[in-house]
Design an enzyme around this catalytic site. Structure first.
Site, PDB file in Angstrom:
ATOM      1  N   GLU A 120       1.376   7.084   7.030  1.00 23.07           N
ATOM      2  CA  GLU A 120       2.487   6.546   6.230  1.00 23.07           C
ATOM      3  C   GLU A 120       2.314   6.963   4.774  1.00 23.07           C
ATOM      4  O   GLU A 120       3.268   7.374   4.110  1.00 23.07           O
ATOM      5  CB  GLU A 120       2.524   5.012   6.304  1.00 23.07           C
ATOM      6  CG  GLU A 120       2.845   4.463   7.678  1.00 23.07           C
ATOM      7  CD  GLU A 120       2.988   2.944   7.677  1.00 23.07           C
ATOM      8  OE1 GLU A 120       3.389   2.362   6.654  1.00 23.07           O
ATOM      9  OE2 GLU A 120       2.696   2.326   8.712  1.00 23.07           O
TER      10      GLU A 120
ATOM     11  N   HIS B 296       8.869   3.109   8.894  1.00 22.82           N
ATOM     12  CA  HIS B 296       8.676   2.246  10.061  1.00 22.82           C
ATOM     13  C   HIS B 296       7.425   2.709  10.809  1.00 22.82           C
ATOM     14  O   HIS B 296       7.254   3.908  11.042  1.00 22.82           O
ATOM     15  CB  HIS B 296       9.899   2.326  10.988  1.00 22.82           C
ATOM     16  CG  HIS B 296       9.754   1.441  12.175  1.00 22.82           C
ATOM     17  ND1 HIS B 296       9.888   0.073  12.093  1.00 22.82           N
ATOM     18  CD2 HIS B 296       9.437   1.705  13.462  1.00 22.82           C
ATOM     19  CE1 HIS B 296       9.664  -0.457  13.277  1.00 22.82           C
ATOM     20  NE2 HIS B 296       9.387   0.507  14.130  1.00 22.82           N
TER      21      HIS B 296
ATOM     22  N   ARG C  43      13.009  -7.458   5.503  1.00 22.57           N
ATOM     23  CA  ARG C  43      14.346  -8.001   5.753  1.00 22.57           C
ATOM     24  C   ARG C  43      15.295  -6.883   6.136  1.00 22.57           C
ATOM     25  O   ARG C  43      15.076  -5.745   5.727  1.00 22.57           O
ATOM     26  CB  ARG C  43      14.910  -8.671   4.489  1.00 22.57           C
ATOM     27  CG  ARG C  43      14.149  -9.876   4.102  1.00 22.57           C
ATOM     28  CD  ARG C  43      14.659 -10.521   2.836  1.00 22.57           C
ATOM     29  NE  ARG C  43      13.767 -11.619   2.538  1.00 22.57           N
ATOM     30  CZ  ARG C  43      13.857 -12.822   3.081  1.00 22.57           C
ATOM     31  NH1 ARG C  43      14.847 -13.099   3.907  1.00 22.57           N
ATOM     32  NH2 ARG C  43      12.978 -13.759   2.800  1.00 22.57           N
ATOM     33  N   VAL C  44      16.328  -7.244   6.879  1.00 20.68           N
ATOM     34  CA  VAL C  44      17.366  -6.270   7.207  1.00 20.68           C
ATOM     35  C   VAL C  44      18.337  -6.227   6.034  1.00 20.68           C
ATOM     36  O   VAL C  44      18.975  -7.230   5.699  1.00 20.68           O
ATOM     37  CB  VAL C  44      18.089  -6.646   8.513  1.00 20.68           C
ATOM     38  CG1 VAL C  44      19.198  -5.636   8.816  1.00 20.68           C
ATOM     39  CG2 VAL C  44      17.097  -6.691   9.665  1.00 20.68           C
TER      40      VAL C  44
ATOM     41  N   ASP D 214      20.700   2.630   7.421  1.00 23.05           N
ATOM     42  CA  ASP D 214      22.114   2.316   7.661  1.00 23.05           C
ATOM     43  C   ASP D 214      22.212   0.840   8.052  1.00 23.05           C
ATOM     44  O   ASP D 214      21.250   0.094   7.885  1.00 23.05           O
ATOM     45  CB  ASP D 214      22.729   3.285   8.690  1.00 23.05           C
ATOM     46  CG  ASP D 214      22.121   3.121  10.070  1.00 23.05           C
ATOM     47  OD1 ASP D 214      21.352   2.147  10.289  1.00 23.05           O
ATOM     48  OD2 ASP D 214      22.415   3.951  10.940  1.00 23.05           O
TER      49      ASP D 214
ATOM     50  N   GLY E 106      22.178  -0.662  10.833  1.00 23.44           N
ATOM     51  CA  GLY E 106      21.420  -1.145  11.986  1.00 23.44           C
ATOM     52  C   GLY E 106      19.973  -1.472  11.641  1.00 23.44           C
ATOM     53  O   GLY E 106      19.537  -1.362  10.489  1.00 23.44           O
TER      54      GLY E 106
ATOM     55  N   SER F 207       0.834  -1.217   0.000  1.00 23.89           N
ATOM     56  CA  SER F 207       0.000   0.000   0.000  1.00 23.89           C
ATOM     57  C   SER F 207       0.864   1.262   0.000  1.00 23.89           C
ATOM     58  O   SER F 207       0.474   2.281  -0.570  1.00 23.89           O
ATOM     59  CB  SER F 207      -0.972  -0.006   1.189  1.00 23.89           C
ATOM     60  OG  SER F 207      -0.297   0.216   2.396  1.00 23.89           O
ATOM     61  N   ASN F 208       2.051   1.200   0.608  1.00 25.12           N
ATOM     62  CA  ASN F 208       2.951   2.370   0.534  1.00 25.12           C
ATOM     63  C   ASN F 208       3.473   2.547  -0.886  1.00 25.12           C
ATOM     64  O   ASN F 208       3.565   3.685  -1.379  1.00 25.12           O
ATOM     65  CB  ASN F 208       4.109   2.222   1.524  1.00 25.12           C
ATOM     66  CG  ASN F 208       3.708   2.642   2.926  1.00 25.12           C
ATOM     67  OD1 ASN F 208       3.579   3.828   3.199  1.00 25.12           O
ATOM     68  ND2 ASN F 208       3.490   1.670   3.802  1.00 25.12           N
TER      69      ASN F 208
ATOM     70  N   ASP G  59      16.521  -0.256  11.803  1.00 23.53           N
ATOM     71  CA  ASP G  59      15.694   0.951  11.990  1.00 23.53           C
ATOM     72  C   ASP G  59      16.443   2.058  12.746  1.00 23.53           C
ATOM     73  O   ASP G  59      15.857   2.761  13.583  1.00 23.53           O
ATOM     74  CB  ASP G  59      14.383   0.607  12.732  1.00 23.53           C
ATOM     75  CG  ASP G  59      13.556  -0.425  11.984  1.00 23.53           C
ATOM     76  OD1 ASP G  59      13.514  -0.350  10.739  1.00 23.53           O
ATOM     77  OD2 ASP G  59      12.953  -1.296  12.625  1.00 23.53           O
TER      78      ASP G  59
HETATM   79  C1  GRF Z   1       3.862  -0.795   6.863  1.00 27.74           C
HETATM   80  O1  GRF Z   1       3.227  -0.835   8.113  1.00 27.74           O
HETATM   81  C2  GRF Z   1       5.232  -0.203   6.999  1.00 27.74           C
HETATM   82  O2  GRF Z   1       5.328   0.762   7.987  1.00 27.74           O
HETATM   83  C3  GRF Z   1       6.070  -1.411   7.374  1.00 27.74           C
HETATM   84  O3  GRF Z   1       5.527  -2.473   6.654  1.00 27.74           O
HETATM   85  C4  GRF Z   1       4.171  -2.194   6.331  1.00 27.74           C
HETATM   86  C5  GRF Z   1       4.044  -2.270   4.856  1.00 27.74           C
HETATM   87  O4  GRF Z   1       2.731  -2.130   4.397  1.00 27.74           O
HETATM   88  N1  GRF Z   1       7.463  -1.162   7.091  1.00 27.74           N
HETATM   89  P1  GRF Z   1       2.451  -2.039   2.837  1.00 27.74           P
HETATM   90  O5  GRF Z   1       3.022  -3.311   2.216  1.00 27.74           O
HETATM   91  O6  GRF Z   1       3.126  -0.812   2.312  1.00 27.74           O
HETATM   92  O7  GRF Z   1       0.969  -1.978   2.703  1.00 27.74           O
END
Ligand code: GRF
Length: 215
Positions: A174, A109, A91-92, A141, A143, A13-14, A145
């Site tokens: 977000e 985040h 994943r990191v 970076d 670490g 969704s982002n 988050d």
């Molecule tokens: C979101 O809550 C974001 O903050 C986190 O993973 C989720 C991803 O959601 N990093 P989407 O796949 O963007 O809907």
């Protein structure tokens, strides 16, 4: 025009909020490639719908974790990607990609970092009983988050909030701050100095979120 590469593991969704801002003409950028580690990610459908190339790359198909991130960096470079967006990439990310794109990888985040890093930021905040939580866009970076913070947005948390109800409230923000952070980058307004991100033209304001509200 800024060339973006998006890494996502799930719903996307982002990713969609970024595509929407580009299509509305609010963000002068183009997504050149979606990389996913999950062949079932709904993000793939979104890429297809918008005519964006996607690659499914799974760590288990690579001899080492580093070689996995070398491959991702190579594919992004091959498409002239300038900024890498982690949009729910679970994943990191490791050194080969971070070094190839130092201060050019952004993550979102779902908590106000440095509180509640790692998985389930919303659940951690709801369980802890904080009155305010939110979301953070930051550069990535080495670490978990821990990179320099670009934008944060805050929401009130109610005592009876659950992980789901809080996630829903945070997700709306977000979708506003991630495209905004990318816009600031695209306009050349972000400058990383140590842990701090300087924003050209930033105007301080004194708006406050107090929860519960003063009576
Ligand atoms: C979101 O809550 C974001 O903050 C986190 O993973 C989720 C991803 O959601 N990093 P989407 O796949 O963007 O809907």
């Amino acid at each position: 025009m800024l060339n973006l590469g998006v890494l996502a593991s799930g719903r996307g969704s982002n990713f969609q909020s970024i595509l929407d801002e580009i299509e509305k003409g609010n963000l002068k950028a183009a997504v050149k490639l979606l990389v996913t580690d999950n062949p079932g990610a709904y993000a793939i459908e979104r890429a297809k719908k918008h005519g964006i190339e996607h690659l499914v790359l799974r760590p288990k198909d690579f001899p080492t974790k580093d070689s996995y991130y070398e491959k991702i960096a190579e594919e992004l470079k091959a498409r002239q990607v300038e900024l890498v967006i982690l949009a729910g990439f679970m994943r990191v990310v490791r050194a080969p990609l971070i070094e190839a794109y130092r201060n050019r990888i952004m993550n979102i985040h779902p908590a106000l970092l440095p509180s509640f890093p790692g998985l389930h930021g919303q659940r951690q905040a709801a369980d802890y009983g904080v009155r305010i939580s939110g979301c953070t866009v930051h550069f990535v970076d080495e670490g978990m988050d821990t990179g320099p913070v670009i934008i944060q947005a805050a929401v009130p948390v109610a005592p009876d909030d659950t992980e789901d109800s809080l996630s829903e409230r945070i997700l709306k923000l977000e979708h506003r701050i991630f495209p905004e952070a990318i816009r600031l980058f695209a306009e050349g307004k972000l400058c990383v100095e140590g842990r701090k991100v300087k924003i050209a033209g930033y105007r301080p304001h004194d708006a406050a979120l107090i929860n519960p509200p003063l009576t």
